[in-house]
Design an enzyme around this catalytic site. Structure first.
Site, PDB file in Angstrom:
ATOM      1  N   GLN A 199       0.852  -1.272   0.027  1.00 39.90           N
ATOM      2  CA  GLN A 199       0.113  -0.160  -0.030  1.00 39.90           C
ATOM      3  C   GLN A 199       0.766   1.355   0.098  1.00 39.90           C
ATOM      4  O   GLN A 199       1.583   1.594   0.990  1.00 39.90           O
ATOM      5  CB  GLN A 199      -0.819  -0.035   1.113  1.00 39.90           C
ATOM      6  CG  GLN A 199      -1.811  -1.419   1.183  1.00 39.90           C
ATOM      7  CD  GLN A 199      -2.948  -1.375   0.546  1.00 39.90           C
ATOM      8  OE1 GLN A 199      -3.551  -0.658   0.279  1.00 39.90           O
ATOM      9  NE2 GLN A 199      -2.999  -2.361  -0.503  1.00 39.90           N
ATOM     10  N   ARG A 219      -4.352   3.589   5.208  1.00 35.87           N
ATOM     11  CA  ARG A 219      -3.622   4.075   3.756  1.00 35.87           C
ATOM     12  C   ARG A 219      -4.035   3.642   2.758  1.00 35.87           C
ATOM     13  O   ARG A 219      -4.440   2.557   2.348  1.00 35.87           O
ATOM     14  CB  ARG A 219      -2.041   4.335   3.948  1.00 35.87           C
ATOM     15  CG  ARG A 219      -1.447   2.674   3.673  1.00 35.87           C
ATOM     16  CD  ARG A 219      -0.020   2.474   4.197  1.00 35.87           C
ATOM     17  NE  ARG A 219       0.858   3.487   3.541  1.00 35.87           N
ATOM     18  CZ  ARG A 219       1.416   4.681   4.331  1.00 35.87           C
ATOM     19  NH1 ARG A 219       1.036   4.692   5.706  1.00 35.87           N
ATOM     20  NH2 ARG A 219       2.061   5.437   3.670  1.00 35.87           N
ATOM     21  N   ALA A 240     -11.488   1.927   5.730  1.00 32.63           N
ATOM     22  CA  ALA A 240     -10.573   1.368   4.781  1.00 32.63           C
ATOM     23  C   ALA A 240      -9.781   2.199   3.659  1.00 32.63           C
ATOM     24  O   ALA A 240      -9.974   3.471   3.630  1.00 32.63           O
ATOM     25  CB  ALA A 240     -11.277   0.119   3.974  1.00 32.63           C
ATOM     26  N   HIS A 241      -8.921   1.559   2.872  1.00 38.62           N
ATOM     27  CA  HIS A 241      -8.245   2.263   2.053  1.00 38.62           C
ATOM     28  C   HIS A 241      -8.978   2.727   0.895  1.00 38.62           C
ATOM     29  O   HIS A 241      -9.741   2.333   0.410  1.00 38.62           O
ATOM     30  CB  HIS A 241      -7.199   1.328   1.372  1.00 38.62           C
ATOM     31  CG  HIS A 241      -7.263   0.120   0.952  1.00 38.62           C
ATOM     32  ND1 HIS A 241      -6.713  -0.764   0.261  1.00 38.62           N
ATOM     33  CD2 HIS A 241      -8.580  -0.530   0.852  1.00 38.62           C
ATOM     34  CE1 HIS A 241      -7.002  -1.797  -0.095  1.00 38.62           C
ATOM     35  NE2 HIS A 241      -8.640  -1.909   0.246  1.00 38.62           N
ATOM     36  N   ASN A 242      -8.509   4.200   0.581  1.00 37.21           N
ATOM     37  CA  ASN A 242      -8.922   4.958  -0.583  1.00 37.21           C
ATOM     38  C   ASN A 242     -10.380   5.406  -0.387  1.00 37.21           C
ATOM     39  O   ASN A 242     -10.915   5.839  -1.037  1.00 37.21           O
ATOM     40  CB  ASN A 242      -8.992   4.114  -1.722  1.00 37.21           C
ATOM     41  CG  ASN A 242      -7.641   3.687  -2.379  1.00 37.21           C
ATOM     42  OD1 ASN A 242      -7.076   2.837  -2.143  1.00 37.21           O
ATOM     43  ND2 ASN A 242      -7.080   5.092  -2.916  1.00 37.21           N
TER      44      ASN A 242
END
EC number: 2.3.1.191
Lengths: 342, 342, 342
Positions: A199, A219, A240-242
């Site tokens: 990530q 991240r 969560a990511h994004n």
């Protein structure tokens, strides 16, 4: 502290009903009001307490009309909850603030530390970081490589910020919060083993964001996970990511938002809500506690409930009938029998 | 970094369509693609972005057939997501790795520390521990008495491992994770008070396990709580005492597994799933987010949903009708009336 | 350790059936019993293991009547689970206990530290704190300004206690728990921005309270958030500001309680339960896992389920019919057709 009702009323532009010289020395909850304390009434659920409270001064809404006599002095304001906020803020800002670097702490040589910063003992500030002025890094907090933090921000004890994340001005990050841990990304291999997707993105918290205790924000795989200006996240929330959380959106405890979902501004989510990945949630969406959102919410300002979620009023109507299902089933069988007999 | 499309294609055994000399200097998400960046397309939901992206090079599946012209250079591979994983892994492994012992840290005299280990400042390594080679213990992490950790494992800042737990090779434990806290065991006494059952077992993480931020895994009452090879746990997951999680099982955030339950291999659980104690969950079970499992799942490879859980397709069929319940109730009352009138 | 069955039986006032001289050197789970280990049988679900276990000695309830011959020596007691608790407690209390102040740690000059206290390295003890005798503050724990902690309490590694909170005697606070973070209180301003309501109250944990890993308990806005004597909270639980949890109430992992709710004594909540704010929950209430409580529970000793919650037995009856809904819908349409045709 010691104030008169008159002094308090001036601070919050309120009107006094009762003894303007009444002294208060502390604050209390209306249901536990003690003599010489100040309290407030905002939630109508608590109105019955105002007739018995021992608190000496009560801040109330202008619109409040008592049904019985009240022995306390009242201070009437446009919005009692906001007035309380203002008073408590004034109180807090009057308390002494920690500054300076406690030892032992770890600060990389090339870290840029602003004026009046507090770094508690056992805090760790990595290479290439920038910490803005008046910001507080409490004991045991970890600031990863290249992290940038703005001015007047508080990072409480034991909060962790992984490398390259950015935190704005006037943010509060509570103990145990983790900002920038790896997103949960794995590519399934042919043998059933998973390959980790490194990530390489970061997390951005804009200004005035508050992050609750033990909340986790991953991240981005690439790019940034973003929490917009003024958003407030309670404890034990998972982002969560994004993901993107819109400005002034408020998320209650234990809610989770799956990867790449974009949440609009001015939303309000109850506790333990779950939101699927890769969807958009419109501005002003309200979600009841424990709601599960599986697909996009396109219409602004709707209130949803249930899992999978739909309109909250309709959910409640269906749920009322759900409770009658055994009876309905019986009725149906009787009807069938009747008809067959005919 | 700077690569040509040609160089990237060689690293991932891909076929180029377009300008093999195209230079890329960074990675980006397809929907935010910038010039001279590399991106990928794996999820068909994002396909429409490929026709507009400004990214210069896109990794795609061989099976992908564009519907319109694409200005970016394509690199075609068997599995775009895996190819991306491989590329990012190569990139990460090219970054410098921390090694050495930072001060102040606390390392017991009889701790065995392997070669090329990193121990961050304020990390605490107790008596009788063994830390394998290349393993990283980040600042503020706590390693309890007698803990054994294998090679090439990362324990991020502030993760805590209680005494006697074992961690394999190539594991990642994120910040704030707690491994080996006491299982939740109390014997009710005659006076309503609870007697604590001391938890004298441990936790075992086999190789290639990843544990998310602030996830908690309780030690066994007796014996071991076990996370098998290659299992991946997201953030804020709760694993109770004596649970076993099978190899390559993937558990999304905020899921909880109650005591003594045995989960098979290759399972996939969505977020906020709850699983009761003392049951077996078959290999390859899939659980939708927010599912509640109250009893054993015996058939391999089924997908469940709802609380209590049953077959996901059937759940959805029932849920569709749930939404119509007020109308159904009305229809039933009308029918009853009609029949009675006859 | 090495004991004979006779010695164990004396410690727990049990009656021996079999070889009183049988030696045991460790404990084991009945399903994994090994030679020369002691195990127990309390949950009838595990009864079938007793006929095959290799454990040499098994503690059983007096009421247990074997259906087949058992090769192990039995020790019969009134309550096998309690007897096990007692034995394991004796074992634990025989282990050496850490005392003394490790370096480096941070202890404010005016902190009052009792006799035989353990303060681990990197622990931080602020100004005006009081730590009772025999209490252990593990490495990296944070104790805020003015905090008072009683005797014989354990604060595990990395737990954080914010300023002015109070912790009783014989409490256990696991790693990563956060006690006294700000309650989630904001007053919406006219421009959509939120004003923070400073949280000037605290958290009180009475005696014999256990708090699980990464659990969060917010300080009160004013007054105190209170966890009463003997209450046990599992991991990742969220307790919001001004909540009260009654004596000997047991709350399983990932449950959340919203602000100002008062929970009675002797309640038992399953995992992932959610409870709304500003309500009362009667003494002895039992909530199934994943229950959502939206309103007051007035009757003592009821068991609830579902979201919103109602009587668990009725919930199950309704849920059985929920699974038949597609079929019911079909039947209803057929009936309608029949009647219309007539």
């Amino acid at each position: 502290m010691e104030f008169t009702a008159q002094q308090i009323a001036e601070l919050i532009q309120g009107e006094i009903e009762g003894n303007a010289e009444q002294v208060i020395r502390d604050v209390s909850k209306i249901e536990e009001g003690r003599r010489e304390t100040l309290t407030f009434l905002a939630n109508p659920k608590y109105e019955h307490h105002i007739y018995n409270t021992d608190a000496s001064v009560v801040i109330v809404n202008k619109s409040f009309t008592p049904e019985k006599p009240i022995k306390a002095t009242l201070i009437k304001v446009e919005d009692a909850y906001q007035a309380l906020a203002k008073l408590l803020q004034m109180y807090e800002s009057s308390l002494p603030k920690k500054t300076g670097i406690e030892q032992p702490s770890f600060i990389a040589d090339d870290a840029q530390i602003g004026d009046f910063v507090y770094v508690g003992a056992f805090a760790y500030i990595s290479e290439k970081t920038k910490i803005g002025k008046n910001t507080q890094i409490w004991p045991g907090a970890f600031i990863g490589e290249g992290v940038e933090i703005g001015d007047d921000t508080i990072v409480y004890s034991g909060a962790k910020i992984y490398k390259h994340c950015k935190v704005g001005n006037n943010c509060i990050i509570h103990s145990g919060a983790v900002i920038g841990s790896d997103g949960f990304g794995f590519a399934p291999g042919p043998d059933g083993d998973y390959q980790k997707i490194p990530q390489v993105g970061n997390v951005i918290l804009e200004d005035l964001v508050e992050i609750g205790a033990n909340t986790t924000i991953d991240r981005a795989t690439m790019g940034s996970t973003i929490i917009r200006r003024g958003a407030k996240l309670d404890n034990l929330v998972q982002i969560a990511h994004n993901v993107e959380v819109g400005a002034n959106t408020v998320i209650a405890a234990q809610t989770g938002v799956a990867g790449s979902t974009k949440i609009g501004k001015n939303c309000m989510f109850g506790g333990q809500v779950g939101i699927a990945g890769h969807i958009k949630v419109a501005d002003g969406t309200k979600l009841a506690a424990q709601t599960g959102v599986g697909g996009a919410i396109k219409k602004e300002g709707t209130t949803l409930m249930g899992s999978p979620a739909f309109n909250a009023m309709e959910y409640n109507k269906s749920y009322v009938i759900f409770r009658k299902l055994p009876d309905i089933y019986k009725q149906l069988q009787e009807l069938k029998k009747k008809i067959t007999e005919k």
